[in-house]
Scaffold this motif. Structure first.
Motif, PDB file in Angstrom:
ATOM      1  N   PHE A 260     -15.724   2.583 -16.790  1.00 17.57           N
ATOM      2  CA  PHE A 260     -14.954   3.325 -15.786  1.00 17.57           C
ATOM      3  C   PHE A 260     -15.902   4.054 -14.852  1.00 17.57           C
ATOM      4  O   PHE A 260     -17.005   4.441 -15.233  1.00 17.57           O
ATOM      5  CB  PHE A 260     -14.023   4.328 -16.469  1.00 17.57           C
ATOM      6  N   THR A 261     -15.445   4.232 -13.610  1.00 23.39           N
ATOM      7  CA  THR A 261     -16.218   4.949 -12.609  1.00 23.39           C
ATOM      8  C   THR A 261     -15.483   6.212 -12.222  1.00 23.39           C
ATOM      9  O   THR A 261     -14.290   6.172 -11.893  1.00 23.39           O
ATOM     10  CB  THR A 261     -16.431   4.088 -11.356  1.00 23.39           C
ATOM     11  N   GLY A 262     -16.195   7.335 -12.264  1.00 24.11           N
ATOM     12  CA  GLY A 262     -15.592   8.604 -11.870  1.00 24.11           C
ATOM     13  C   GLY A 262     -16.357   9.235 -10.728  1.00 24.11           C
ATOM     14  O   GLY A 262     -17.590   9.113 -10.636  1.00 24.11           O
ATOM     15  N   HIS A 263     -15.632   9.891  -9.829  1.00 19.30           N
ATOM     16  CA  HIS A 263     -16.243  10.648  -8.740  1.00 19.30           C
ATOM     17  C   HIS A 263     -15.751  12.088  -8.881  1.00 19.30           C
ATOM     18  O   HIS A 263     -14.615  12.400  -8.515  1.00 19.30           O
ATOM     19  CB  HIS A 263     -15.860  10.055  -7.381  1.00 19.30           C
ATOM     20  N   PHE A 264     -16.587  12.945  -9.435  1.00 19.00           N
ATOM     21  CA  PHE A 264     -16.179  14.301  -9.765  1.00 19.00           C
ATOM     22  C   PHE A 264     -16.846  15.297  -8.830  1.00 19.00           C
ATOM     23  O   PHE A 264     -17.992  15.120  -8.414  1.00 19.00           O
ATOM     24  CB  PHE A 264     -16.542  14.626 -11.217  1.00 19.00           C
ATOM     25  N   SER A 265     -16.129  16.354  -8.524  1.00 17.31           N
ATOM     26  CA  SER A 265     -16.665  17.398  -7.650  1.00 17.31           C
ATOM     27  C   SER A 265     -16.835  18.691  -8.436  1.00 17.31           C
ATOM     28  O   SER A 265     -16.346  18.827  -9.549  1.00 17.31           O
ATOM     29  CB  SER A 265     -15.720  17.628  -6.470  1.00 17.31           C
ATOM     30  N   GLY A 266     -17.541  19.636  -7.826  1.00 17.02           N
ATOM     31  CA  GLY A 266     -17.735  20.924  -8.466  1.00 17.02           C
ATOM     32  C   GLY A 266     -19.199  21.183  -8.783  1.00 17.02           C
ATOM     33  O   GLY A 266     -20.092  20.448  -8.361  1.00 17.02           O
ATOM     34  N   THR A 267     -19.422  22.237  -9.538  1.00 18.64           N
ATOM     35  CA  THR A 267     -20.779  22.573  -9.950  1.00 18.64           C
ATOM     36  C   THR A 267     -21.274  21.577 -10.989  1.00 18.64           C
ATOM     37  O   THR A 267     -20.507  20.747 -11.501  1.00 18.64           O
ATOM     38  CB  THR A 267     -20.817  23.981 -10.563  1.00 18.64           C
TER      39      THR A 267
END
Length: 416
Positions: A386-393
């Protein structure tokens, strides 16, 4: 009945301790059908404590105090409230006997200030403190009710679970209790979940629907007031069923339980084991799993292969896969798959889960911050990547990635 929680203690304002009492009290009061409208924190100052009382009286029927019942001169809650209500303070002899017996049994001299813990506001009911020395107080005047509890959670919580709740029930009369059901979701963000339920949320009256987010998970509390549990179940079931029709595929539990706890439970009931290989998450997945008591029966172990050398040495991933012109690189779908497959084999487990990616603050291998590949390898079945694109610190990206991997593992376990 509307309540305000007043936490007394300068150490709370200085950030020296966290006010966990407020969370516990809010939940407990809600279960009794008492709505908490306000929470106040005030220091150990008589004038400011009095001001807090004056303000709270104007907007709440019940004032619940924590803290300020101890033996020292800055423990002022009872003194200030007694003066505010023009009442005296009297010694509660059973509490005094308990204090004296405790000091005597330990062979310690009791200083006079310890008598303060046995004082009660005149006309109040004693709230027994089995775990400590300071007696609690419950009293009512002119339609306003006051409950005084000690600050240490190990004392306050059992008092609230027992005698304090008994006293509150005695003043509630025919007030209907609040019944709630907590729905736990993963694999979906708070805003997306809310968008799918927005018409239900906007039209709510009874039961009420309240979503709130944790990192990588979302919870919805469905609540109703009812005369009895049977009536409450009927109303709650209707709303819960409507929610499940919209987003049931993301619902992993109908109780307050973390995703990792649910995964361990499913591993246990299906008699399967898990191994993990982590790069970006640095062992966070292993930490969450091993933080659950008894998880050793379901968790074979894991490795943190942060560098390419460790991926090669510990997991046997070819350097040609990780480095060089045209190589997929450490941050790739194929490497995530290899990591999951190899650690599953090494651990002789039913499942292997891996994570590799970029947590920041800078790019790596030309890949952007927040890109994460995670894989679930299952014995006898093709590996899913699976591919994830996560934001944040950096910290937020790591926890969101781990929760995403746990969600995919949960989906597989749910099939068994």
């Amino acid at each position: 009945m509307k309540a305000e929680i007043i936490a007394v203690g300068t150490e709370l304002l200085l950030g020296q301790i966290v006010n966990t009492n407020a969370q516990f009290l809010s939940r407990k009061l809600a279960s009794l059908g008492i709505d908490v409208y306000f929470q106040t924190v005030v220091g150990d100052n008589p004038n400011r404590i009095r001001q807090a009382i004056e303000i709270a009286r104007q907007r709440a029927d019940l004032l619940v105090f924590t803290g300020g019942l101890g033996p020292t001169q800055d423990d002022l809650t009872k003194d200030v409230l007694a003066a505010y209500l023009n009442r005296g303070l009297s010694l509660h002899q059973p509490s005094m006997d308990k204090i004296e017996q405790m000091f005597s049994s330990r062979g310690i001299h009791m200083v006079e200030s310890n008598r303060r813990q046995a004082l009660m506001i005149d006309g109040s009911a004693p709230i027994d403190n089995e775990a400590g020395l300071a007696v609690g107080n419950g009293l009512s005047e002119d339609g306003t009710h006051y409950l005084l509890l000690p600050g240490p959670p190990r004392e306050m919580k059992p008092m609230m679970e027992g005698p304090a709740s008994d006293w509150l029930r005695s003043i509630l009369g025919a007030e209907e209790p609040l019944y709630s059901r907590l729905l736990m979701f993963a694999g979906i963000g708070e805003s997306t979940l809310e968008a799918k339920l927005i018409d239900l949320i906007e039209a709510q009256s009874d039961p009420t629907i309240a979503p709130y987010a944790k990192e990588g998970e979302v919870a919805i509390r469905v609540s109703t007031k009812a005369a009895n549990e049977t009536d409450a179940i009927v109303k709650l079931d209707q709303t819960v069923d409507a929610i499940k029709q919209r987003v049931g595929e993301y619902l992993y539990a109908q109780e307050e339980i973390t995703l990792e706890e649910q995964v361990v439970q499913l591993l246990r009931t299906s008699r399967r084991k898990l191994s993990t290989a982590e790069s970006i998450s640095g062992g966070l997945l292993a930490e969450l799993i091993t933080g659950i008591p008894g998880s050793s029966g379901e968790y074979s172990g894991g490795v943190v292969t942060y560098t390419n050398e460790m991926k090669h040495k510990l997991l046997g991933i070819p350097m040609a896969q990780l480095e060089g012109d045209g190589a997929p690189g450490a941050i790739s779908e194929s490497t995530a798959a290899m990591m999951a497959e190899r650690v599953r084999q090494i651990g002789d487990s039913d499942f292997g889960v891996s994570l590799t990616g970029v947590a920041g603050p800078a790019q790596a291998e030309g890949k952007p911050v927040g890109l994460v590949y995670y894989a679930v390898a299952e014995r006898g079945k093709p590996t899913a990547v699976f591919t994830g694109h996560f934001s944040g610190t950096r910290a937020i990206i790591r926890i969101r990635a781990v929760k995403a991997a746990l969600y995919q593992l949960w989906l597989k376990l749910r099939e068994h």
